[in-house]
Scaffold this active site. Structure first.
Site, PDB file in Angstrom:
ATOM      1  NE  ARG A   1       9.322  35.731  28.817  1.00 27.61           N
ATOM      2  CZ  ARG A   1       8.330  36.600  29.104  1.00 27.61           C
ATOM      3  NH1 ARG A   1       7.205  36.179  29.628  1.00 27.61           N
ATOM      4  NH2 ARG A   1       8.489  37.892  28.853  1.00 27.61           N
TER       5      ARG A   1
ATOM      6  CE1 TYR B   1      22.602  14.091  35.620  1.00 28.25           C
ATOM      7  CE2 TYR B   1      21.120  15.853  36.293  1.00 28.25           C
ATOM      8  CZ  TYR B   1      22.189  15.407  35.543  1.00 28.25           C
ATOM      9  OH  TYR B   1      22.848  16.276  34.717  1.00 28.25           O
TER      10      TYR B   1
ATOM     11  CG  ASP C   1      14.677  12.205  35.943  1.00 25.13           C
ATOM     12  OD1 ASP C   1      14.562  11.840  34.757  1.00 25.13           O
ATOM     13  OD2 ASP C   1      15.650  12.863  36.354  1.00 25.13           O
TER      14      ASP C   1
ATOM     15  CE  LYS D   1      21.405  13.789  29.823  1.00 21.47           C
ATOM     16  NZ  LYS D   1      20.986  13.615  31.216  1.00 21.47           N
TER      17      LYS D   1
HETATM   18  C1  LIG Z   1      20.850  14.500  32.299  1.00 18.20           C
HETATM   19  C2  LIG Z   1      19.806  14.242  33.310  1.00 18.20           C
HETATM   20  C3  LIG Z   1      19.061  15.294  33.864  1.00 18.20           C
HETATM   21  C4  LIG Z   1      19.342  16.755  33.560  1.00 18.20           C
HETATM   22  O1  LIG Z   1      19.112  17.095  32.261  1.00 18.20           O
HETATM   23  P1  LIG Z   1      19.909  18.244  31.449  1.00 18.20           P
HETATM   24  O2  LIG Z   1      19.245  18.199  30.134  1.00 18.20           O
HETATM   25  O3  LIG Z   1      21.348  17.855  31.443  1.00 18.20           O
HETATM   26  O4  LIG Z   1      19.683  19.512  32.191  1.00 18.20           O
HETATM   27  C5  LIG Z   1      18.070  14.982  34.773  1.00 18.20           C
HETATM   28  N1  LIG Z   1      17.841  13.706  35.146  1.00 18.20           N
HETATM   29  C6  LIG Z   1      18.535  12.662  34.648  1.00 18.20           C
HETATM   30  C7  LIG Z   1      18.226  11.282  35.092  1.00 18.20           C
HETATM   31  C8  LIG Z   1      19.550  12.899  33.721  1.00 18.20           C
HETATM   32  O5  LIG Z   1      20.259  11.865  33.235  1.00 18.20           O
END
Ligand SMILES: *Cc1c(COP(=O)(O)O)cnc(C)c1O
Length: 409
Positions: A60, A112, A184, A209
């Protein structure tokens, strides 16, 4: 500093993005010489003495596979510290824990859906407040600003509409007023945009992603070059435990190695798709920052190396046409994620933006979002061409004469 004064780590940090993606944090395994970072599938580590203050102790607080990934993505973002999480929203949740009850955030109005849900349903009830605004409009940001504003949350490009925000200008204004800027960076990926270099304090990713890139793993990342923030994030990671397992860290690290070459193809394919959609009679508007007509085009050209792999568009036939297109594509599978090698189509109002349904932030009912994969562009365009014809209206009633749209690989 002369070359010979540099440590091997510093030498590596001076190399190009593509090289660092493959080598930073990924020295051959000291125990075996394994070229690929091993999956250290263990919860605990045997220690030498009871007063442990260094080395690996418990997964952890630290795991070698995760640490390799953290070092690598931090390097790609130009961050001195990196932290990985079990998902993108877990990463975001840890960033929001830097705030205290009573604090206020300014966030994008095209946001998002998962971030919106986290703010609205989890953090607002325990005392954070937030105001969604058009971050590209400084007067709107001014109007939303409060005495208690501590954080500006930026997406650029935004998900799903691909709005562009001037990160340098936004971060500078926030700093003047004593707020931190979080970007982000999921839709751009560090290959196209590095927010810390533009003045942001923190960069966040859903590594699910583009960084992972193969739609086979969830993950999140936070990077910063502020030691004070990193110390707090390190404590939060160990104390609250939202960490990825070693196998997930390994899969994301494997994806990161090919990020540069994948992004090149994502970008060229998306540009070809956007050019095809632009002016198509069934399409009312194309949202793609690479088009000169996009309101954020010049800012995007300045702060991004290329315009990314996402293309959104609205249908002239409104909601019904948008739903028909989503049902009609074949290569573009209907699915709610993005950034994988395979192309996906999504209907934001009911899919990724569903948490905003019924609010003023609800996605345009005529909007469709494409995550353009790395297949052959001509095949992707032919798929869209067929689906748009099925949704009512096509620019190429004679397209039977030219099965491959002109000008496309
Ligand atoms: C998918 C996404 C997230 C969240 O990520 P997860 O891995 O699905 O928890 C946050 N911000 C953006 C812009 C995203 O496309």
């Amino acid at each position: 500093m002369t070359r010979r004064d540099r440590s091997p780590e510093e030498e590596l940090e001076a190399l190009a993005f593509e090289t660092r993606a493959i080598h930073v944090g990924q020295e051959p395994d000291p125990a075996t010489g394994a070229v690929s970072v091993p999956i250290y599938q263990t919860s605990t580590f045997v220690v030498d003495e009871v007063d442990v203050d260094r080395g690996w102790t418990y997964s952890r607080t630290g795991n070698p596979t995760r640490a390799a990934l953290e070092r690598c993505i931090a390097s790609l973002e130009g961050a001195t510290h990196g932290f990985c999480y079990g998902s993108g929203v877990a990463a975001e949740d840890s960033v929001l824990r830097l705030l205290a009850p009573g604090d206020h955030l300014v966030v994008p109005h095209d946001l998002y859906g998962g971030t919106y849900r986290l703010l609205r349903r989890v953090w607002e009830p325990v005392g954070l407040s937030f105001t969604p605004v058009d971050l590209a409009d400084p007067s709107a940001v001014n109007a939303a600003w409060r005495e208690s504003t501590r954080m500006v949350w930026v997406e650029s490009p935004t998900n799903p509409r691909l709005d562009i925000v001037d990160i340098r200008a936004t971060a500078a204004r926030a700093k003047e007023r004593g707020a931190v800027t979080v970007v982000d960076n999921t839709l751009a990926s560090p290959y196209l945009q590095q927010p810390l270099g533009l003045g942001a304090d923190l960069v966040v990713h859903s590594t699910t992603k583009y960084l992972g890139g193969h739609s086979d793993v969830l993950g999140g990342f936070v990077g910063t070059s502020r030691d004070d923030v990193a110390e707090r994030l390190g404590l939060l990671q160990a104390a609250t435990g939202p960490v990825p397992g070693p196998v997930d860290a390994f899969l994301i690290l494997r994806g990161v190695k090919t990020l540069a070459v994948r992004m090149e193809r994502h970008c060229s394919n998306a540009a070809a798709v956007a050019a095809f959609l632009d002016g198509h009679p069934a399409v009312a508007a194309v949202h793609y920052p690479g088009l000169a007509s996009h309101p954020g085009h010049e800012v995007a050209a300045k702060q991004m190396a290329d315009f990314g792999g996402m293309v959104s568009f609205t249908l002239a036939g409104g909601e019904a046409a948008a739903r028909r297109v989503c049902a009609a594509t074949r290569l573009f599978a209907l699915g709610g994620s993005l950034g994988g090698v395979e192309s996906l189509i999504a209907y934001p109002p009911t899919m990724n933006s569903f948490p905003m349904q019924g609010t003023e932030l609800a996605a345009d009912p005529a909007l469709v979002r494409l995550s353009v994969g790395i297949e052959a562009a001509a095949d992707l365009i032919a798929d869209l061409d067929r689906a748009l014809a099925a949704s009512g209206g096509s620019r190429r009633p004679d397209r039977g004469d030219s099965p491959r749209p002109p000008g496309v690989r």
